[in-house]
Design a protein around this motif. Sequence first.
Motif, PDB file in Angstrom:
ATOM      1  N   ALA A 205      -4.094 -31.500  12.914  1.00  0.00           N
ATOM      2  CA  ALA A 205      -4.164 -33.099  12.397  1.00  0.00           C
ATOM      3  C   ALA A 205      -3.199 -33.174  11.297  1.00  0.00           C
ATOM      4  CB  ALA A 205      -5.723 -33.663  12.119  1.00  0.00           C
ATOM      5  N   PHE A 206      -3.724 -32.515  10.149  1.00  0.00           N
ATOM      6  CA  PHE A 206      -2.637 -32.403   8.963  1.00  0.00           C
ATOM      7  C   PHE A 206      -1.118 -32.229   9.530  1.00  0.00           C
ATOM      8  CE2 PHE A 206      -1.188 -30.140   5.025  1.00  0.00           C
ATOM      9  CZ  PHE A 206      -0.788 -31.283   4.302  1.00  0.00           C
ATOM     10  N   GLY A 207      -0.928 -31.207  10.281  1.00  0.00           N
ATOM     11  CA  GLY A 207       0.439 -30.977  10.822  1.00  0.00           C
ATOM     12  C   GLY A 207       1.086 -32.120  11.507  1.00  0.00           C
ATOM     13  N   VAL A 276      -2.486 -36.638  -0.215  1.00  0.00           N
ATOM     14  CA  VAL A 276      -3.149 -36.866   1.165  1.00  0.00           C
ATOM     15  C   VAL A 276      -4.790 -36.930   1.175  1.00  0.00           C
ATOM     16  CG1 VAL A 276      -3.290 -35.554   3.346  1.00  0.00           C
ATOM     17  CG2 VAL A 276      -1.230 -35.389   1.902  1.00  0.00           C
ATOM     18  N   HIS A 277      -5.021 -38.135   1.611  1.00  0.00           N
ATOM     19  CA  HIS A 277      -6.345 -38.507   1.655  1.00  0.00           C
ATOM     20  C   HIS A 277      -7.125 -38.162   3.123  1.00  0.00           C
ATOM     21  CE1 HIS A 277      -6.116 -40.396  -2.328  1.00  0.00           C
ATOM     22  NE2 HIS A 277      -4.994 -40.798  -1.846  1.00  0.00           N
ATOM     23  N   ALA A 283      -6.734 -40.895  10.449  1.00  0.00           N
ATOM     24  CA  ALA A 283      -5.718 -41.611  11.123  1.00  0.00           C
ATOM     25  C   ALA A 283      -4.862 -40.839  12.196  1.00  0.00           C
ATOM     26  CB  ALA A 283      -4.862 -42.657  10.106  1.00  0.00           C
ATOM     27  N   ALA A 284      -4.439 -39.776  11.687  1.00  0.00           N
ATOM     28  CA  ALA A 284      -3.749 -38.895  12.304  1.00  0.00           C
ATOM     29  C   ALA A 284      -4.468 -38.198  13.546  1.00  0.00           C
ATOM     30  CB  ALA A 284      -3.175 -37.728  11.575  1.00  0.00           C
ATOM     31  N   GLN A 285      -5.517 -37.867  13.419  1.00  0.00           N
ATOM     32  CA  GLN A 285      -6.555 -37.360  14.445  1.00  0.00           C
ATOM     33  C   GLN A 285      -6.682 -38.542  15.663  1.00  0.00           C
ATOM     34  OE1 GLN A 285     -10.551 -36.717  14.385  1.00  0.00           O
ATOM     35  NE2 GLN A 285     -10.605 -34.868  15.659  1.00  0.00           N
ATOM     36  N   TRP A 422     -15.322 -35.075   8.325  1.00  0.00           N
ATOM     37  CA  TRP A 422     -14.072 -35.697   8.121  1.00  0.00           C
ATOM     38  C   TRP A 422     -13.881 -36.859   9.297  1.00  0.00           C
ATOM     39  CZ3 TRP A 422      -9.418 -34.756  10.660  1.00  0.00           C
ATOM     40  CH2 TRP A 422      -9.234 -33.698  11.725  1.00  0.00           C
ATOM     41  N   LYS A 423     -15.065 -36.856  10.263  1.00  0.00           N
ATOM     42  CA  LYS A 423     -14.476 -37.627  11.258  1.00  0.00           C
ATOM     43  C   LYS A 423     -15.415 -38.984  11.165  1.00  0.00           C
ATOM     44  CE  LYS A 423     -13.615 -33.777  14.421  1.00  0.00           C
ATOM     45  NZ  LYS A 423     -13.707 -33.045  15.337  1.00  0.00           N
TER      46      LYS A 423
END
Length: 423
Positions: A205-207, A276-277, A283-285, A422-423
């Motif tokens: 997700a971070f990538g 990065v928050h 949002a990325a996931q 984190w979800k």
Amino acid sequence: MSVELSERDKQMLDGQHGQAARMAMSILVRMAEVYDATEMMDVSQAHIDGCSMLTDSGLEFAETLSALGGRVSVPTTLNVVPLDLQNWRALGVPEEFAGKALRLAKAYTDMGCIPTWTCAPYQGYLTPRFGQQIAWGESNAIAYANSVLGARTNRYGDYVDICAAIAGRVPRSGLHLKQNRRGQLLLRLADIEPAVLVDGAFYPAFGHFLGKLAPDKIPVIDGMPAGVTRDQLKALGAAAASSGAVALFHAVEVTPEAHTLEEAFQGDDPEQVVDVHLSDLVAAQSEMSTAEEGADLDAVVLGCPHFSYDEFDRLAQAIRSTGRSLHPDLRLIVLTSQASYALLQRSGLMAPIVDFGVEIVIDTCVFLSPILSSDARVIMTNSGKCAYYAPGELGVQVAFGSLRECVRSATEGAVCREEAPWK
């Protein structure tokens, strides 16, 4: 000619080392002009991505080089081939497709390439060392080699890679040069809790977020845990090289060219600083999933890039923890290399994985070989790279989730996710 050539370069261009070397060198010199490189340089290893692309023109190019007597001049590994070379009939691959794929494989092995057939060459034979100048294709492998190993390669496209392998030369430009490996963007993990950083889904997700933010720039990450694993860095780089064109990232106190922030930026200031928050990761996931919670699944696809032995270990643990069986209407496919599969065979992990109903596919990828049914509509994966490409390449909806969520969903036959911090 604007590119300074060695005596051997000139001999290759003149055809003194054969027509294949002449063809390869002429392409490399033209690329040097495109890159505004003024000279060529040696590489000591190559990894070929062009062997994965089964097109008529790609097949003709490889067979032409081979027929002209082309031989690689440096140790050269091969990316995935469009076929599980051992089990393609059992997977239902058409004979005509297989015939072309086998011709493509033969053309490259006839040129002396090593038949590793993996998109994760850093996990097995001939892993490059720090500072080694190499010519690698395959986006995730490039990101890993540059970032995690500290080897030096540009993003070599299909067919330029085999030219570099034959000539043993590339234009002196880009990430081959230390000054071009300087960090440009600083990303600070601002409010990311430790529990999030150990979650396997964080890294793809971070990538994904990183690739969209950085495009082709060099990001420096501050706040990565010291215990981050090779597979987590693999997942990060693969996703960043898919949603963007990241070929090199630095992680402070983690990757070999970033012992300090100052080293990562080579004494310069970052062009941009981004905090990065947690909301960015959420949002990325969400962006990586097009399938809704509860959607019926046709398949779960793991191993993009190819599964390592450690990932098989974690898969076996996830299977044991479910205590349930694979849903009868669903396929769980794991893509891997011969090297990882050989280790799996020697371990005690094979039985629980195979008994669960996992299909292990070797040497290839679902994007390149007709492994999935054309009727498949929804798949799930723990790979940021697979999640990014699957809708366009396979015409499916995709659900992204952690390895545990993928296994649980495989037992349910539908997309289901766990509660996570984190979800």
